[in-house]
Design an enzyme around this catalytic site. Structure first.
Site, PDB file in Angstrom:
ATOM      1  N   GLU A  83     -68.349 -76.090  21.366  1.00 41.06           N
ATOM      2  CA  GLU A  83     -68.599 -76.427  19.952  1.00 41.06           C
ATOM      3  C   GLU A  83     -69.753 -77.426  19.810  1.00 41.06           C
ATOM      4  O   GLU A  83     -69.742 -78.486  20.430  1.00 41.06           O
ATOM      5  CB  GLU A  83     -67.317 -77.036  19.354  1.00 41.06           C
ATOM      6  CG  GLU A  83     -67.442 -77.340  17.871  1.00 41.06           C
ATOM      7  CD  GLU A  83     -66.132 -77.833  17.246  1.00 41.06           C
ATOM      8  OE1 GLU A  83     -65.042 -77.472  17.735  1.00 41.06           O
ATOM      9  OE2 GLU A  83     -66.224 -78.587  16.267  1.00 41.06           O
ATOM     10  N   LYS A 261     -56.755 -82.512  15.786  1.00 36.97           N
ATOM     11  CA  LYS A 261     -57.637 -81.555  16.479  1.00 36.97           C
ATOM     12  C   LYS A 261     -58.987 -82.215  16.763  1.00 36.97           C
ATOM     13  O   LYS A 261     -59.585 -82.027  17.820  1.00 36.97           O
ATOM     14  CB  LYS A 261     -57.811 -80.295  15.614  1.00 36.97           C
ATOM     15  CG  LYS A 261     -58.544 -79.149  16.295  1.00 36.97           C
ATOM     16  CD  LYS A 261     -60.053 -79.149  16.116  1.00 36.97           C
ATOM     17  CE  LYS A 261     -60.681 -77.907  16.726  1.00 36.97           C
ATOM     18  NZ  LYS A 261     -62.150 -77.909  16.648  1.00 36.97           N
ATOM     19  N   ASP A 277     -55.744 -80.219  33.381  1.00 35.70           N
ATOM     20  CA  ASP A 277     -54.984 -79.211  32.631  1.00 35.70           C
ATOM     21  C   ASP A 277     -55.054 -79.524  31.132  1.00 35.70           C
ATOM     22  O   ASP A 277     -54.341 -80.391  30.627  1.00 35.70           O
ATOM     23  CB  ASP A 277     -53.534 -79.238  33.142  1.00 35.70           C
ATOM     24  CG  ASP A 277     -52.660 -78.178  32.501  1.00 35.70           C
ATOM     25  OD1 ASP A 277     -53.036 -77.643  31.443  1.00 35.70           O
ATOM     26  OD2 ASP A 277     -51.575 -77.903  33.056  1.00 35.70           O
ATOM     27  N   HIS A 375     -73.662 -79.451  11.756  1.00 35.46           N
ATOM     28  CA  HIS A 375     -73.332 -78.140  12.316  1.00 35.46           C
ATOM     29  C   HIS A 375     -74.402 -77.125  11.957  1.00 35.46           C
ATOM     30  O   HIS A 375     -74.822 -76.330  12.765  1.00 35.46           O
ATOM     31  CB  HIS A 375     -72.014 -77.643  11.712  1.00 35.46           C
ATOM     32  CG  HIS A 375     -70.814 -78.006  12.528  1.00 35.46           C
ATOM     33  ND1 HIS A 375     -70.680 -77.650  13.835  1.00 35.46           N
ATOM     34  CD2 HIS A 375     -69.688 -78.678  12.210  1.00 35.46           C
ATOM     35  CE1 HIS A 375     -69.522 -78.099  14.294  1.00 35.46           C
ATOM     36  NE2 HIS A 375     -68.907 -78.736  13.323  1.00 35.46           N
TER      37      HIS A 375
HETATM   38  C1  MEV Z   1     -63.920 -79.842  13.869  1.00 37.27           C
HETATM   39  O1  MEV Z   1     -63.908 -79.267  15.151  1.00 37.27           O
HETATM   40  C2  MEV Z   1     -63.095 -81.123  13.842  1.00 37.27           C
HETATM   41  C3  MEV Z   1     -62.881 -81.726  12.462  1.00 37.27           C
HETATM   42  O2  MEV Z   1     -62.356 -80.747  11.591  1.00 37.27           O
HETATM   43  C4  MEV Z   1     -61.925 -82.887  12.627  1.00 37.27           C
HETATM   44  C5  MEV Z   1     -61.448 -83.482  11.314  1.00 37.27           C
HETATM   45  O3  MEV Z   1     -61.446 -82.769  10.273  1.00 37.27           O
HETATM   46  O4  MEV Z   1     -61.053 -84.653  11.340  1.00 37.27           O
HETATM   47  C6  MEV Z   1     -64.193 -82.186  11.853  1.00 37.27           C
END
Ligand code: MEV
Length: 425
Positions: A83, A261, A277, A375
């Site tokens: 990413e 995430k 892992d 991005h």
């Molecule tokens: C994208 O890979 C991760 C985000 O969505 C994390 C977040 O929203 O805090 C930007």
């Protein structure tokens, strides 16, 4: 020259220049440099020994996050991830944290839990007492399985027994607490859990089924905190926005999953780069986030008396710096060397710092300019390359598409044609 991870404009350097800096920082040999340069460094024969049914290898970009200062020590942090923006974001957050001394961390001992499930027991509480009475015998049997770990100060240190109610009736669950020191520990723990089965069956008068490590590594925690000065973040409004973003995640599981995430974007990339892992740590992180019964953020954001942003993280971190792919994978081994951590605890703490940095970077971008700007610039360049652009023309076309807000394959093709026609004339 002072050994520092603070490298401004690292991303602007050529690949060769970057590699030269890493080679010097981590004291890499010519051979290690050559391995990094060859994107097919994991040979099919090696891959064939790692998993089954091998048909090839799957290369993923490897970057290095700069600027990390953790407990006063400089780190360059290898990250393997597909990413865009993640490595730049971590570096940027680490740069902001440096102004107030970087990250401060701590960790528990590297204790993993091995679970042994005993069923078919009429009097589970009597069985529980019997297991506790046999504690020394069970721990000895467990430790007999791994004299090397024991000689290093690790091994089975304690055990716990719980009676749980399930849809299949009561079960007695024995939990071995194993200090895994510098390895992740799944092999050691699973071997120990299997070895003590006859004792557990004898004393509980039940039948043992599952013998397996738990990925909810709540006895192997890494913690980090850092102060991010409000000016460097863009002012008071951004600081308040980040705290509100945290409040959103704390109140809503849909947001919280994405919040966590973002943390794992950084953590998992480093774990993958070091041959650890990724699934084990992901599972542990999310289960730990839900330990109160409510899925919650792994980080906390607040303001100090000066109005600066203060972040903290506590996260289970089942990783090793020895054993498994950390040693057998040629690039993982180099990445562990670049990290320059003396043991798993130090590594776990750096990982917590990376998670905190990654979260800060994501929240700051979301609160300020939004996540798409960064991005899209990269995405636009990729679309331009796919449309046939190269080198400078790819940068130019990407820039035009971003400006126009039309980042599309058809527009990229048009621009490639336009540039070509101009070149012919
Ligand atoms: C994208 O890979 C991760 C985000 O969505 C994390 C977040 O929203 O805090 C930007």
């Amino acid at each position: 020259m002072e050994r520092t991870s603070q490298i401004s404009g690292f991303y602007k350097l050529s690949y060769e220049e970057r590699l030269a800096i890493i080679k010097k920082f981590a004291n890499l040999t010519d051979e290690e440099e050559a391995i990094l340069k060859s994107s097919g460094a994991l040979k099919v024969e090696q891959a064939n020994r790692m998993i089954e049914n091998v048909i090839g290898v799957m290369p993923i970009p490897l970057g290095v996050a700069v600027n990390f200062l953790v407990n006063g020590k400089d780190y360059l942090v290898p990250m393997a991830i597909e990413e865009p923006s993640v490595v730049a974001a971590a570096s940027n957050a680490a740069r902001i944290a440096r102004a107030k001394g970087g990250f401060t961390t701590s960790s528990t001992e590297s204790i993993m839990i091995g679970q042994i499930q005993a069923v078919g027991i009429n009097d589970p509480f009597r069985a529980k007492m019997a297991v506790l009475k046999a504690k020394e015998e069970i721990l000895k049997k467990a430790n007999d399985q791994d004299p090397i770990l024991v000689s290093l100060g690790g091994g089975a240190k304690n055990l716990d027994v719980k009676v749980i109610d399930t849809i299949q009736g009561s079960m007695v669950i024995v939990e071995l607490h194993v200090d895994c020191k510098d390895v992740m520990g799944a092999n050691a723990v699973n071997t120990m859990a299997e070895a003590v089965t006859p004792i557990i069956e004898r004393v509980t008068e039940g039948k043992v089924h599952l013998r397996i490590i738990s990925n909810l590594a709540n006895l192997r925690l890494a913690r980090a905190s850092a102060v991010f000065p409000k000016e460097a973040l863009g002012g008071e409004e951004i600081v308040n926005g980040i705290i509100q973003a945290y409040a959103f995640a704390a109140a809503d599981p849909f947001r919280c999953a994405t919040h966590n995430k973002g943390i794992m974007n950084g953590v998992t990339a480093v774990i993958l780069a070091t041959g650890n892992d990724t699934r084990a740590v992901e599972a542990g992180a999310h289960a730990y986030a839900a330990r109160s019964g409510k899925y919650s953020p792994l980080t906390i954001w607040e303001k100090n008396k000066d109005g600066d942003l203060v972040g903290s993280i506590e996260i289970p971190m089942a990783v090793g710096v020895a054993g498994g792919a950390t040693r057998s994978h040629p690039i993982a081994r180099i990445n562990v060397k670049i990290l320059d951590v003396k043991n798993a605890k130090e590594f776990e703490e750096v990982l917590a710092a990376v998670g905190l940095a990654q979260n800060l970077a994501a929240l700051r971008a979301l609160v300020a300019e939004g996540i798409q700007k960064g991005h899209m610039a990269l995405h636009a360049r990729n679309i331009a390359v796919e449309a046939g652009a190269t080198g400078e023309s790819a940068d130019k076309i990407a820039e035009i598409m971003v400006k126009e807000g039309r980042i599309r394959a058809d527009r990229a093709k048009e621009l490639v044609e336009e540039i070509r026609e101009k070149a012919i004339k």
